[in-house]
Design a protein around this motif. Sequence first.
Motif, mmCIF file in Angstrom:
data_model
loop_
_atom_site.group_PDB
_atom_site.id
_atom_site.type_symbol
_atom_site.label_atom_id
_atom_site.label_comp_id
_atom_site.label_asym_id
_atom_site.label_seq_id
_atom_site.Cartn_x
_atom_site.Cartn_y
_atom_site.Cartn_z
ATOM 1 N N GLN A 76 -1.129 4.962 -7.217
ATOM 2 C CA GLN A 76 -1.359 5.774 -8.409
ATOM 3 C C GLN A 76 -0.026 6.346 -8.888
ATOM 4 O O GLN A 76 0.955 6.392 -8.145
ATOM 5 C CB GLN A 76 -2.336 6.924 -8.114
ATOM 6 N N GLY A 77 -0.010 6.769 -10.148
ATOM 7 C CA GLY A 77 1.191 7.400 -10.689
ATOM 8 C C GLY A 77 2.311 6.433 -11.034
ATOM 9 O O GLY A 77 3.473 6.837 -11.121
ATOM 10 N N GLY A 78 1.985 5.155 -11.243
ATOM 11 C CA GLY A 78 2.999 4.198 -11.668
ATOM 12 C C GLY A 78 3.586 3.338 -10.570
ATOM 13 O O GLY A 78 4.364 2.418 -10.850
ATOM 14 N N PHE A 79 3.238 3.608 -9.301
ATOM 15 C CA PHE A 79 3.736 2.767 -8.211
ATOM 16 C C PHE A 79 3.123 1.373 -8.311
ATOM 17 O O PHE A 79 1.943 1.218 -8.632
ATOM 18 C CB PHE A 79 3.385 3.369 -6.853
ATOM 19 N N ARG A 80 3.938 0.344 -7.974
ATOM 20 C CA ARG A 80 3.456 -1.027 -7.995
ATOM 21 C C ARG A 80 3.900 -1.746 -6.729
ATOM 22 O O ARG A 80 4.947 -1.423 -6.149
ATOM 23 C CB ARG A 80 3.997 -1.784 -9.215
ATOM 24 N N LEU A 81 3.098 -2.728 -6.341
ATOM 25 C CA LEU A 81 3.453 -3.610 -5.233
ATOM 26 C C LEU A 81 3.732 -4.988 -5.820
ATOM 27 O O LEU A 81 2.838 -5.637 -6.356
ATOM 28 C CB LEU A 81 2.311 -3.681 -4.216
ATOM 29 N N GLN A 113 9.930 6.276 -11.038
ATOM 30 C CA GLN A 113 10.737 7.273 -11.739
ATOM 31 C C GLN A 113 11.808 7.828 -10.799
ATOM 32 O O GLN A 113 11.743 7.638 -9.588
ATOM 33 C CB GLN A 113 9.840 8.432 -12.212
ATOM 34 N N ASP A 114 12.778 8.519 -11.383
ATOM 35 C CA ASP A 114 13.807 9.179 -10.574
ATOM 36 C C ASP A 114 13.204 10.406 -9.888
ATOM 37 O O ASP A 114 12.326 11.075 -10.437
ATOM 38 C CB ASP A 114 14.967 9.633 -11.461
ATOM 39 N N GLY A 115 13.705 10.704 -8.686
ATOM 40 C CA GLY A 115 13.244 11.913 -8.009
ATOM 41 C C GLY A 115 13.328 11.797 -6.501
ATOM 42 O O GLY A 115 13.883 10.842 -5.954
ATOM 43 N N LEU A 116 12.780 12.821 -5.845
ATOM 44 C CA LEU A 116 12.708 12.843 -4.382
ATOM 45 C C LEU A 116 11.390 12.216 -3.934
ATOM 46 O O LEU A 116 10.328 12.530 -4.472
ATOM 47 C CB LEU A 116 12.801 14.274 -3.863
ATOM 48 N N PHE A 117 11.476 11.353 -2.930
ATOM 49 C CA PHE A 117 10.291 10.653 -2.434
ATOM 50 C C PHE A 117 10.294 10.651 -0.905
ATOM 51 O O PHE A 117 11.348 10.571 -0.272
ATOM 52 C CB PHE A 117 10.264 9.208 -2.933
ATOM 53 N N PHE A 118 9.099 10.747 -0.366
ATOM 54 C CA PHE A 118 8.931 10.603 1.085
ATOM 55 C C PHE A 118 8.529 9.161 1.354
ATOM 56 O O PHE A 118 7.479 8.704 0.894
ATOM 57 C CB PHE A 118 7.871 11.560 1.623
ATOM 58 N N GLY A 139 -0.712 11.928 0.533
ATOM 59 C CA GLY A 139 -0.386 11.048 -0.569
ATOM 60 C C GLY A 139 -1.444 11.031 -1.654
ATOM 61 O O GLY A 139 -1.134 10.936 -2.841
ATOM 62 N N SER A 140 -2.721 11.153 -1.265
ATOM 63 C CA SER A 140 -3.807 11.121 -2.252
ATOM 64 C C SER A 140 -3.779 12.342 -3.163
ATOM 65 O O SER A 140 -4.314 12.303 -4.267
ATOM 66 C CB SER A 140 -5.161 11.025 -1.534
ATOM 67 N N LYS A 141 -3.138 13.449 -2.719
ATOM 68 C CA LYS A 141 -3.044 14.662 -3.529
ATOM 69 C C LYS A 141 -1.796 14.669 -4.399
ATOM 70 O O LYS A 141 -1.664 15.506 -5.286
ATOM 71 C CB LYS A 141 -3.054 15.891 -2.614
ATOM 72 N N ALA A 142 -0.857 13.776 -4.125
ATOM 73 C CA ALA A 142 0.357 13.701 -4.919
ATOM 74 C C ALA A 142 0.066 13.015 -6.262
ATOM 75 O O ALA A 142 -0.829 12.180 -6.362
ATOM 76 C CB ALA A 142 1.441 12.925 -4.153
ATOM 77 N N LYS A 143 0.833 13.386 -7.276
ATOM 78 C CA LYS A 143 0.632 12.788 -8.590
ATOM 79 C C LYS A 143 1.004 11.310 -8.593
ATOM 80 O O LYS A 143 0.405 10.514 -9.313
ATOM 81 C CB LYS A 143 1.453 13.553 -9.626
ATOM 82 N N ALA A 144 2.031 10.968 -7.815
ATOM 83 C CA ALA A 144 2.456 9.569 -7.724
ATOM 84 C C ALA A 144 2.564 9.191 -6.257
ATOM 85 O O ALA A 144 3.307 9.826 -5.505
ATOM 86 C CB ALA A 144 3.796 9.374 -8.429
ATOM 87 N N ALA A 145 1.813 8.199 -5.838
ATOM 88 C CA ALA A 145 1.813 7.811 -4.423
ATOM 89 C C ALA A 145 1.288 6.388 -4.274
ATOM 90 O O ALA A 145 0.541 5.883 -5.121
ATOM 91 C CB ALA A 145 0.952 8.778 -3.606
ATOM 92 N N ILE A 146 1.701 5.769 -3.169
ATOM 93 C CA ILE A 146 1.190 4.451 -2.815
ATOM 94 C C ILE A 146 1.077 4.383 -1.296
ATOM 95 O O ILE A 146 1.949 4.872 -0.581
ATOM 96 C CB ILE A 146 2.098 3.316 -3.363
ATOM 97 N N HIS A 147 -0.025 3.811 -0.822
ATOM 98 C CA HIS A 147 -0.259 3.673 0.618
ATOM 99 C C HIS A 147 -0.823 2.277 0.847
ATOM 100 O O HIS A 147 -1.839 1.899 0.255
ATOM 101 C CB HIS A 147 -1.244 4.741 1.111
ATOM 102 N N LEU A 148 -0.153 1.505 1.702
ATOM 103 C CA LEU A 148 -0.493 0.102 1.896
ATOM 104 C C LEU A 148 -0.881 -0.175 3.339
ATOM 105 O O LEU A 148 -0.357 0.458 4.262
ATOM 106 C CB LEU A 148 0.699 -0.786 1.505
ATOM 107 N N GLU A 149 -1.775 -1.143 3.513
ATOM 108 C CA GLU A 149 -2.197 -1.575 4.844
ATOM 109 C C GLU A 149 -1.508 -2.898 5.185
ATOM 110 O O GLU A 149 -1.356 -3.776 4.328
ATOM 111 C CB GLU A 149 -3.721 -1.774 4.875
ATOM 112 N N GLY A 150 -1.106 -3.023 6.471
ATOM 113 C CA GLY A 150 -0.400 -4.216 6.905
ATOM 114 C C GLY A 150 -1.344 -5.357 7.271
ATOM 115 O O GLY A 150 -2.454 -5.139 7.757
ATOM 116 N N SER A 151 -0.893 -6.572 7.049
ATOM 117 C CA SER A 151 -1.666 -7.759 7.375
ATOM 118 C C SER A 151 -0.709 -8.868 7.799
ATOM 119 O O SER A 151 0.420 -8.972 7.283
ATOM 120 C CB SER A 151 -2.486 -8.208 6.164
ATOM 121 N N TYR A 152 -1.168 -9.690 8.745
ATOM 122 C CA TYR A 152 -0.336 -10.813 9.172
ATOM 123 C C TYR A 152 -1.217 -12.036 9.391
ATOM 124 O O TYR A 152 -2.237 -11.986 10.077
ATOM 125 C CB TYR A 152 0.420 -10.495 10.463
#
Length: 253
Positions: free
Chosen positions: A125-130, A139-144, A91-104
């Motif tokens: 990065q790349g426009g992703f928001r939480l 944006q439109d496209g294919l996402f993992f 994900g860090s090498k992708a132009k647009a990516a987001i990686h989140l850590e869980g908390s409870y």
Amino acid sequence: MVAYTTPPGDVEMALEERTVVLVEKKSSTGWMWKVSGALLIVALCIGGVLLFAWYSKGRPEMEMQSGQKEALTKTDTSEKTDHHDTLRRIGSKAKAAIHLEGSYDEDNKTSQLEWKNGQGQAFAQGGFRLEKNQIIIPQDGLFFVYSQASFRVSCSDGDEEHGAGKRLTPLSHRIWRYSESIGSNVSLMSAVRSACQNTALEEAYSSGQGWYNAIYLGAVFQLNSGDKVWTETNQPSELETDEGKTFFGVFAL
């Protein structure tokens, strides 16, 4: 008839000529030695060049083999890492990516798994928001899309009746999607685990180690700009939220 005699001067001249001839033979022999020596030097130089070329050719192959071994070692090492580290690196090498850590937080009124950005190895990065615990697709496209929920359940708490009930408790983890083009919530992925189902681990359960398992979800989807994706977990109080154990993310392909 006139008789010719060789004067002493002619004899001396003949001797000189013979001497000259001898000198020429001596000079010729020296020239041959010089030529032979030069050829030997040339042969040694050529041999040295060939040896150097052979060594230079062999060394890259050795370096390449060494590099291949190192690459294989790195591959073996990467195969042993968990989903969290692998997906974070991709994900860090992708132009647009987001990686989140869980908390409870048990004191939280919502009583649900919360996702954190900028915590631990989380990033965007790349426009992703939480927003409101949901990931907004930029944006439109294919996402993992992927997520992992790790559980540790205490199967026995001293109450046999309650403990027996826990053995039947299912643990579920699901990823939802909302798109304006669809107009409703759609389940993208889900999985269920049965906690404390192995009676052979009764001793481990009673010693306080509990039942541990992880639910991992991941697949490729066609998403639209503005789509929202989020998770739902039915037993958030049983989650393991240490860094790298429970996470959620998306990256563009």
